[in-house]
Structures are given as C-alpha cells and as structure tokens.
Design a protein around this motif. Structure first.
Motif, mmCIF file in Angstrom:
data_model
loop_
_atom_site.group_PDB
_atom_site.id
_atom_site.type_symbol
_atom_site.label_atom_id
_atom_site.label_comp_id
_atom_site.label_asym_id
_atom_site.label_seq_id
_atom_site.Cartn_x
_atom_site.Cartn_y
_atom_site.Cartn_z
ATOM 1 N N MET A 1 90.591 -9.038 1.992
ATOM 2 C CA MET A 1 90.148 -10.340 2.490
ATOM 3 C C MET A 1 89.386 -10.106 3.803
ATOM 4 O O MET A 1 89.896 -9.458 4.711
ATOM 5 C CB MET A 1 91.369 -11.237 2.734
ATOM 6 C CG MET A 1 91.013 -12.627 3.220
ATOM 7 S SD MET A 1 92.423 -13.710 3.558
ATOM 8 C CE MET A 1 93.182 -13.848 1.982
ATOM 9 N N ASP A 2 88.174 -10.630 3.875
ATOM 10 C CA ASP A 2 87.404 -10.457 5.103
ATOM 11 C C ASP A 2 87.864 -11.450 6.173
ATOM 12 O O ASP A 2 88.700 -12.320 5.925
ATOM 13 C CB ASP A 2 85.905 -10.543 4.833
ATOM 14 C CG ASP A 2 85.387 -11.942 4.538
ATOM 15 O OD1 ASP A 2 86.129 -12.929 4.701
ATOM 16 O OD2 ASP A 2 84.220 -12.059 4.147
ATOM 17 N N GLU B 1 87.309 -15.216 5.417
ATOM 18 C CA GLU B 1 88.299 -15.678 4.432
ATOM 19 C C GLU B 1 89.664 -15.856 5.090
ATOM 20 O O GLU B 1 90.379 -16.822 4.793
ATOM 21 C CB GLU B 1 88.413 -14.685 3.279
ATOM 22 C CG GLU B 1 87.237 -14.710 2.330
ATOM 23 C CD GLU B 1 87.335 -13.641 1.260
ATOM 24 O OE1 GLU B 1 87.077 -13.973 0.097
ATOM 25 O OE2 GLU B 1 87.667 -12.483 1.594
ATOM 26 N N GLN B 2 90.030 -14.952 5.980
ATOM 27 C CA GLN B 2 91.302 -15.060 6.691
ATOM 28 C C GLN B 2 91.349 -16.341 7.524
ATOM 29 O O GLN B 2 92.367 -17.041 7.531
ATOM 30 C CB GLN B 2 91.531 -13.856 7.605
ATOM 31 C CG GLN B 2 91.905 -12.599 6.878
ATOM 32 C CD GLN B 2 92.118 -11.446 7.844
ATOM 33 O OE1 GLN B 2 91.466 -11.343 8.880
ATOM 34 N NE2 GLN B 2 93.034 -10.561 7.486
ATOM 35 N N THR C 1 91.733 -19.353 5.256
ATOM 36 C CA THR C 1 93.091 -19.398 4.716
ATOM 37 C C THR C 1 94.080 -19.874 5.763
ATOM 38 O O THR C 1 94.925 -20.746 5.496
ATOM 39 C CB THR C 1 93.499 -18.006 4.181
ATOM 40 O OG1 THR C 1 92.614 -17.655 3.110
ATOM 41 C CG2 THR C 1 94.929 -17.997 3.686
ATOM 42 N N ASN D 1 87.018 -26.198 4.331
ATOM 43 C CA ASN D 1 88.063 -26.194 3.299
ATOM 44 C C ASN D 1 88.083 -27.507 2.522
ATOM 45 O O ASN D 1 88.165 -27.507 1.296
ATOM 46 C CB ASN D 1 89.435 -25.951 3.930
ATOM 47 C CG ASN D 1 89.666 -24.496 4.264
ATOM 48 O OD1 ASN D 1 89.138 -23.606 3.618
ATOM 49 N ND2 ASN D 1 90.468 -24.262 5.284
ATOM 50 N N THR E 1 83.610 -22.047 0.156
ATOM 51 C CA THR E 1 84.263 -20.746 0.268
ATOM 52 C C THR E 1 83.578 -19.902 1.342
ATOM 53 O O THR E 1 82.466 -20.211 1.793
ATOM 54 C CB THR E 1 84.191 -19.980 -1.062
ATOM 55 O OG1 THR E 1 82.812 -19.631 -1.325
ATOM 56 C CG2 THR E 1 84.775 -20.786 -2.214
ATOM 57 N N ALA E 2 84.237 -18.800 1.698
ATOM 58 C CA ALA E 2 83.656 -17.881 2.680
ATOM 59 C C ALA E 2 82.318 -17.340 2.182
ATOM 60 O O ALA E 2 81.352 -17.256 2.949
ATOM 61 C CB ALA E 2 84.630 -16.743 2.975
ATOM 62 N N ASP E 3 82.257 -16.994 0.909
ATOM 63 C CA ASP E 3 80.998 -16.476 0.348
ATOM 64 C C ASP E 3 79.906 -17.542 0.368
ATOM 65 O O ASP E 3 78.751 -17.248 0.704
ATOM 66 C CB ASP E 3 81.205 -15.973 -1.076
ATOM 67 C CG ASP E 3 81.949 -14.645 -1.135
ATOM 68 O OD1 ASP E 3 81.977 -13.912 -0.122
ATOM 69 O OD2 ASP E 3 82.518 -14.353 -2.203
#
Length: 117
Positions: free
Chosen positions: A1-2, A5-6, A9, A82, A87-89
């Motif tokens: 997880m980059d 993303e962290q 989350t 969120n 998403t992160a991507d």
C-alpha cells in the motif's frame, strides 16, 4: 500500500469511527457538503496563521501552526475523496492529467482559450 492509499484508509477509519460514535448517518452528498465546509474553515485557519490581514499588526510567524492547519485541510480533503469514491490511483492519474493540461495552458499548447500570453 502506498502512502496516499494509507492516508485515504486512515481517514476512512477515522470518519467511520466518528460517525459511529456520534450516531451520524448522512447521505454521501451531505457528507461531501459538510466536509467541504470544514475544509474551507480549515483553509481560513491557514490564512489566519500567515497574517493575511494586512490591516492588523502581524502575529509572530509560527511554522508549526501553519503546518498543523495544512494537515487539517488534508484530513477533510481525504474525507471528501473517500466520500466521492476517488481512489488513490484515480487521484494520482487525475492530478497528473490536470497538471499536464495546466502546463499546456501556460505555454499556449492547450485547446482551452483564455490562457494565451
């Protein structure tokens, strides 16, 4: 997880925790509206820390407080991402695409009018 993303989350975990503890059940749109308002308030707090009121005596610079307020802005921005299902991507790809377009606008390479120099 980059790292991005962290962050997303961790923010989801915090937002879910707060919603559960406070018994909050808003629609997606209402969450986004509320977090946008909070984000704007946090941006104002950044402004307060950098002495934007030229008509007042400035308070001493406090880099730590400026950074704390910027992190607060990030909290609400991530919550909005969120809630919107970003998403992160998607955030990364969208940023890179818009970054390139903004550069092209400044150099006259874009089809978007109004940026010519």
């Amino acid at each position: 997880m980059d790292r991005l993303e962290q962050l997303l989350t961790k923010q989801k975990e915090l937002d879910d925790f707060i919603a559960e503890r406070r018994n909050l059940d808003f629609s997606k749109e209402e969450w986004i509206r509320r977090k946008c308002m909070a984000l704007m308030c946090e941006l104002t707090e950044v402004l307060e820390e950098v002495n934007y009121k030229w008509w007042k005596n400035p308070k001493s610079d406090n880099d730590r407080r400026v950074k704390e307020e910027i992190v607060d802005v990030l909290h609400f921005f991530l919550g909005i991402c969120n809630d919107a299902g970003l998403t992160a991507d998607e955030l990364f790809d969208g940023y890179m695409e818009k970054h390139e377009e903004n550069r092209k606008r400044q150099t006259g390479e874009s089809d978007k009018k109004g940026y010519e120099s």
